[in-house]
Write a protein that holds these residues in place. Structure first.
Motif, PDB file in Angstrom:
ATOM      1  N   ASN A  13       0.813  -1.222   0.000  1.00 17.10           N
ATOM      2  CA  ASN A  13       0.000   0.000   0.000  1.00 17.10           C
ATOM      3  C   ASN A  13       0.846   1.272   0.000  1.00 17.10           C
ATOM      4  O   ASN A  13       0.516   2.257   0.678  1.00 17.10           O
ATOM      5  CB  ASN A  13      -0.952   0.012   1.199  1.00 17.10           C
ATOM      6  N   LEU A  14       1.944   1.256  -0.754  1.00 15.79           N
ATOM      7  CA  LEU A  14       2.774   2.450  -0.839  1.00 15.79           C
ATOM      8  C   LEU A  14       2.066   3.520  -1.675  1.00 15.79           C
ATOM      9  O   LEU A  14       1.231   3.205  -2.531  1.00 15.79           O
ATOM     10  CB  LEU A  14       4.134   2.108  -1.473  1.00 15.79           C
TER      11      LEU A  14
ATOM     12  N   GLY B 101       7.137  -8.047  12.037  1.00 16.58           N
ATOM     13  CA  GLY B 101       5.765  -7.659  11.744  1.00 16.58           C
ATOM     14  C   GLY B 101       5.701  -6.551  10.714  1.00 16.58           C
ATOM     15  O   GLY B 101       6.711  -6.127  10.141  1.00 16.58           O
ATOM     16  N   TRP B 102       4.486  -6.071  10.489  1.00 21.97           N
ATOM     17  CA  TRP B 102       4.241  -4.965   9.571  1.00 21.97           C
ATOM     18  C   TRP B 102       4.232  -3.659  10.359  1.00 21.97           C
ATOM     19  O   TRP B 102       3.486  -3.528  11.337  1.00 21.97           O
ATOM     20  CB  TRP B 102       2.905  -5.148   8.859  1.00 21.97           C
ATOM     21  N   PHE B 103       5.046  -2.722   9.930  1.00 23.44           N
ATOM     22  CA  PHE B 103       5.164  -1.438  10.596  1.00 23.44           C
ATOM     23  C   PHE B 103       4.650  -0.333   9.663  1.00 23.44           C
ATOM     24  O   PHE B 103       5.068  -0.273   8.494  1.00 23.44           O
ATOM     25  CB  PHE B 103       6.611  -1.136  10.967  1.00 23.44           C
TER      26      PHE B 103
ATOM     27  N   ARG C 294       1.911   6.165   5.208  1.00 24.51           N
ATOM     28  CA  ARG C 294       1.980   5.967   3.753  1.00 24.51           C
ATOM     29  C   ARG C 294       2.389   4.531   3.462  1.00 24.51           C
ATOM     30  O   ARG C 294       3.452   4.262   2.920  1.00 24.51           O
ATOM     31  CB  ARG C 294       2.965   6.944   3.119  1.00 24.51           C
ATOM     32  N   GLY C 295       1.550   3.597   3.830  1.00 24.89           N
ATOM     33  CA  GLY C 295       1.830   2.192   3.597  1.00 24.89           C
ATOM     34  C   GLY C 295       2.497   1.525   4.771  1.00 24.89           C
ATOM     35  O   GLY C 295       2.610   2.095   5.869  1.00 24.89           O
ATOM     36  N   GLU C 296       2.957   0.279   4.546  1.00 23.64           N
ATOM     37  CA  GLU C 296       3.579  -0.518   5.599  1.00 23.64           C
ATOM     38  C   GLU C 296       4.799  -1.249   5.040  1.00 23.64           C
ATOM     39  O   GLU C 296       4.903  -1.502   3.838  1.00 23.64           O
ATOM     40  CB  GLU C 296       2.588  -1.542   6.158  1.00 23.64           C
TER      41      GLU C 296
END
Length: 951
Positions: A14-15, A107-109, A119-121
């Motif tokens: 999701n950038l 994990g996802w940061f 702005r995304g992960e």
């Protein structure tokens, strides 16, 4: 080399679109730790890149591990121009340095940009490998534990309280190092965020070294503050209590037998997350108070029972089916502090707010000190010695106040600073108390406490109508620690209403949480005093002198309001008092917040009486007096303060003449407190304005179905805290046309909270914290945080260890929320009682998902094991298109949502499912409506924990 860090970047998602021609991005990642930087390959034309990089290795010393955050920066590659920044991720490595840690997080940061938000992960894995370092002169405290919770952490026992530790670090502010013509907002903001992270780690490292030198292995009640002094720089302060704690999971200890059908359920974590700290499958009580007070207290009760059984008394405490088979358990006497140890401590201050039974001998009252300083008088802004000298002055003053009260320690100690332009107001506050320092005294208290509880079991205390608290063993907490002939301040001393031996004051103010087993009748509520005064528009030393001269009158006015409101509520004690003083160009404001309760050992408060001056109509005074009397009668019924056994006042006591006179208020407000022969509070009214002020001291009733307090527990109802935690953090800004509107703003805020949480009733709004800022002339900004806790139905019988409070169950339906009108206790079929039957009370959830954020140091219906470390975040958000967010409120709402999302991601990456003791210590909001610009700085922190729920 003492440490090695390995980082692997896996993927992104999701950038944002950086290349408008292809609606994609050419993203790559820079990984930086200290002075070393690595880069991934560029992933072309994708908004969901998959790098799957190799392991990046950093070899750093332990000092750098603690101070430097790991920076992950996502960039967009450009061939013919400079690469564009997408956002950054800051990862604190300190939680990975603990000995019982997994030393890995993944994990996802969220990728955060100070100009555009999230702005995304990015998905990454970080591992830390520590080498053994036996260097006794090392400048680090690797693996040292910090806890923001103001109590002994759950699952630990305290073997020793070692003393007060503090540290202060000063640095330049990058915001004021840029030339305006070449300043770029993103570069300035990122430089500040990086610096804040580094200084925060440096302060923790230095405090850890001091605590290790004292022989401790943890700091509890940790407090960290950022003081933004403008051009003078940034000051980061940290204080805490050094202790030596031991994990209970490594010992053999008993737990309560589980109730039929009760099981323990841990959420989200796999067994590897627990690091061997499971409780051998044993479940705990669903009593929220039991879960909240930590396993250490259950252990203490069991230990007390074991001691009592040796002396021939019963081996079970009040209603607690706890085994007395104690093996390898450190005795409670290890909690003792020797008199020599207390005398050797330079500052016997404890930042802890909750204590084990038997440690406190008596409570003296609040001690505070304040000072006004000029920042431009600092010769060298980089030198912390000047600031250290300022705080040393306040600590010495607190120490002298403590000694005057005949106490040997200060509990619930806090230090705060408010800065506006070049003026700084420093405040220090705590509760003077006399701690038991003799092992014999503690043994005696243990046996007496158990004997008292055993006598309670032989009586059906729940059949006693209108009875006061039966825990007579703890009434000594209310006894004065000083000699009656050496009263240090005006007060009325009376004989204790429980033991009829010691002397107690008429009111008792404290900065600590309600103590376990302190005798309380009924239940408590929020008490708040607000003062707003005019100030001349001046600068420099003239302004500092005016503020300094006004502070004594401001504090006196706060005390007057608190005392009057407390007596109107029918209560005589305040817990967890928090005082904040703020000022602007033409305003000086102060707010004091506490949780009121009725201590059974103290005499019932006398109703305030009105004394008139010239020019005041008797009809107006009679109307106010009738309103006060009606409010007192209604409050006694609402909060179950039925004094059927009214304690006789000791009229034969010789009262000092100093008790009859209190200094007159300043000439701008000719209303003051006095006390007549019966000890009643007199409110003298000289004009119509005074009459209006008195009428404002009568707070509106709390709506039916709600309770409200600023403590972690609502006195008298802590056993009903169940589930459905809902944290809230809101910012209010309003223009004041007159200073009288200042108090109304808080009323409006509290009423709006009732509206927002009406779907959760019955519930309690607890742990409320208010922060007041004055960014512009006549503009007030109020930040409020807290949590809503679902309330369960009143229990007729208790299981497990309980708090010894009076619970009237002759009419169980009338126990809660009879707040619409005054009903008679003996009318079971009253309309109000029937309405209470319609409540859908909360129960413990059968399952739980997501990451919980709560300002409480516990989670109702659950227990904590293990603690995974503490996190401290400082975020900056700036925008030049505020209208696109729907105005300033939309901008702030969006920013706070992003902050909570980032915090939850870091909690999840460490293997936790909750953050306790979550708090906001700094919130600076700058707004320029003409340029459509705004900037907000916020500091949040808390403890990452793994919570196990009951199904």
């Amino acid at each position: 080399m003492p440490g090695k860090v390995k980082v692997r970047i896996l993927a992104g998602r999701n950038l944002p679109v950086m290349d408008k021609s292809s609606d994609t991005s050419d993203a790559f990642v820079e990984v930086k730790l200290g002075s070393t930087t690595y880069k991934t390959e560029v992933y072309r034309r994708s908004l969901n890149p998959y790098w799957n990089s190799e392991w990046f290795r950093f070899e750093v010393d332990d000092e750098e591990l603690q101070d430097e955050p790991l920076q992950i920066r996502i960039m967009d590659y450009d061939t013919y121009s400079a690469n564009d920044a997408i956002g950054k991720v800051y990862i604190d490595l300190n939680p990975l340095l603990q000995k019982d840690s997994k030393h890995v997080l993944s994990g996802w940061f969220p990728i955060y940009d100070t100009m555009h938000g999230i702005r995304g992960e990015v998905n990454c894995i970080v591992k830390v490998a520590l080498f053994i370092d036996a260097n006794r002169y090392r400048q680090s405290s690797c693996g040292f534990k910090f806890y923001y919770c103001p109590r002994i952490p759950e699952g630990f026992i305290c073997e020793g309280i070692l003393g007060f530790v503090e540290e202060l670090v000063v640095n330049h502010d990058p915001e004021y190092q840029w030339i305006d013509k070449i300043r770029t907002p993103r570069a300035s903001n990122e430089a500040r965020q990086t610096l804040f992270s580094k200084i925060s780690g440096e302060v923790q490292r230095k405090i850890g070294i001091k605590a290790m030198d004292l022989g401790g292995n943890a700091v509890i009640g940790y407090q960290q503050h950022f003081d933004l002094e403008g051009e003078s720089g940034i000051v980061v302060r940290g204080i805490g209590t050094a202790v030596k704690i031991t994990k209970i999971s490594s010992l053999k200890y008993p737990l309560r037998t589980p109730e039929p059908g009760e099981t323990c359920k841990s959420v989200s974590p796999t067994p590897q997350f627990q690091n061997g700290s499971e409780l051998d499958g044993a479940s705990e009580s669903t009593n929220p108070k039991l879960n909240a007070t930590a396993t250490v207290r259950r252990l203490s009760d069991s230990d007390l029972n074991h001691k009592a059984s040796q002396s021939g008394s019963s081996s079970s405490s009040s209603g607690a089916p706890i085994s007395s088979n104690i093996l390898n358990v450190p005795p409670i006497s290890k909690l003792k502090i020797s008199p020599e140890k207390l005398q050797l401590l330079e500052y016997p201050f404890l930042t802890v707010k909750t204590f084990l039974p038997g440690l406190i001998a008596s409570i003296g009252g609040i001690v505070s000190a304040r000072s006004v300083k000029l920042l431009d008088q600092i010769n060298n802004p980089d030198d912390p010695e000047t600031r250290d000298a300022w705080w040393t002055e306040l600590r010495k003053e607190i120490r002298s106040h403590k000694k005057t009260l005949g106490c040997n320690a200060v509990l619930g100690y806090t230090e705060t600073a408010y800065i506006n332009d070049e003026i700084c107001v420093l405040s220090a506050c705590g509760t003077a108390a006399l701690l038991k320092t003799s092992e014999t005294d503690i043994e005696t208290m243990c046996n007496y406490y158990n004997n008292t509880n055993n006598m309670k079991e032989n009586r059906d205390v729940f059949e006693l109508k209108g009875s006061t608290n039966q825990s007579r063993g703890m009434c000594h907490l209310c006894h004065i620690p000083y000699q009656e002939s050496q009263v240090p301040f005006p007060t009325n001393l009376m004989t204790c209403a429980i033991c009829h031996k010691g002397k107690v004051p008429d009111v008792l103010f404290m900065t600590i949480e309600p103590c376990d087993h302190i005798p309380i009748t009924g239940y408590g509520t929020l008490i708040q005093a607000r003062v707003c005064r005019s100030k001349r528009e001046c600068k420099g030393e003239t302004c500092a002198k005016e503020i300094s001269d006004s502070l004594p009158f401001l504090e006196y006015e706060l005390h007057r309001q608190l005392l009057t409101k407390l007596k109107i509520k029918g209560m005589n004690a305040l817990f967890n008092i928090s005082i904040q003083i703020s000022f602007g160009d033409n305003m000086l404001v102060a707010v004091a917040t506490g949780t009121g309760a009725f201590l059974s050992a103290l005499s019932p408060p006398s109703p305030p009486k009105i004394s008139s001056g010239k020019g005041i109509l008797c009809s107006k005074l009679n109307e106010i007096q009738a309103l006060i009397s009606e409010s007192i009668t209604r409050n006694r019924e609402l909060y179950k303060l039925s004094h059927k056994n009214e304690y006789r006042r000791e009229k034969d006591e010789k009262k000092s003449e100093v008790n009859k006179i209190v200094n007159r208020h300043d000439q701008t407000n000719n209303m003051y407190i006095n006390e007549d022969k019966e000890g009643c509070v007199l409110l003298e009214v000289d004009d119509t304005e005074d009459a209006d002020i008195i009428s404002l001291m009568i707070d509106s009733d709390v709506p039916r179905g709600f309770d409200i307090c600023n403590s972690e527990y609502l006195p008298g109802k802590e056993r009903q805290f169940m589930s459905n935690l809902q944290m809230f953090a809101q910012v209010y800004r309003a223009k004041l046309t007159s200073h009288k509107q200042f108090g109304h703003q808080f009323d409006w805020i509290i009423q709006s909270l009732f509206v927002k949480f009406r779907a959760l009733i019955p519930c309690c709004l607890t742990d409320l914290k208010f922060r007041i800022d004055i960014p512009e002339s006549d503009l007030i900004q109020i930040t409020v945080t807290g949590t809503s806790v679902g309330m369960g139905s009143p229990l007729l019988k208790t299981t497990g260890r309980q708090r010894s409070t009076t619970i009237h169950t002759d009419h169980a339906d009338e126990l809660l929320f009879s707040m619409d009108s005054i009903e008679e206790r003996n009318k079971e079929n009253s309309p109000e009682s029937n309405e209470n039957k319609n409540f859908v009370y909360h129960t413990f959830p059968k399952e739980h998902c997501g990451i919980e954020l709560t300002p409480l140091s516990y989670v109702p219906g659950a227990y904590i094991t293990p603690y995974l470390g503490n996190l401290d975040f400082f975020f900056i958000r700036e925008s030049s298109s505020i209208r696109e967010y729907g105005g300033l409120s939309g901008f702030m709402h969006n920013f706070m949502t992003e902050v909570f999302a980032i915090v939850r991601s870091h909690v999840s990456s460490l293997g936790g499912n909750a953050m306790t003791s979550f708090h906001v210590t700094q919130l600076l909001l700058l707004y320029n409506p003409h340029k459509n610009q705004a900037q907000c700085l916020i500091n949040v922190a808390g403890d990452v924990v793994l919570v196990h729920y009951y199904s």
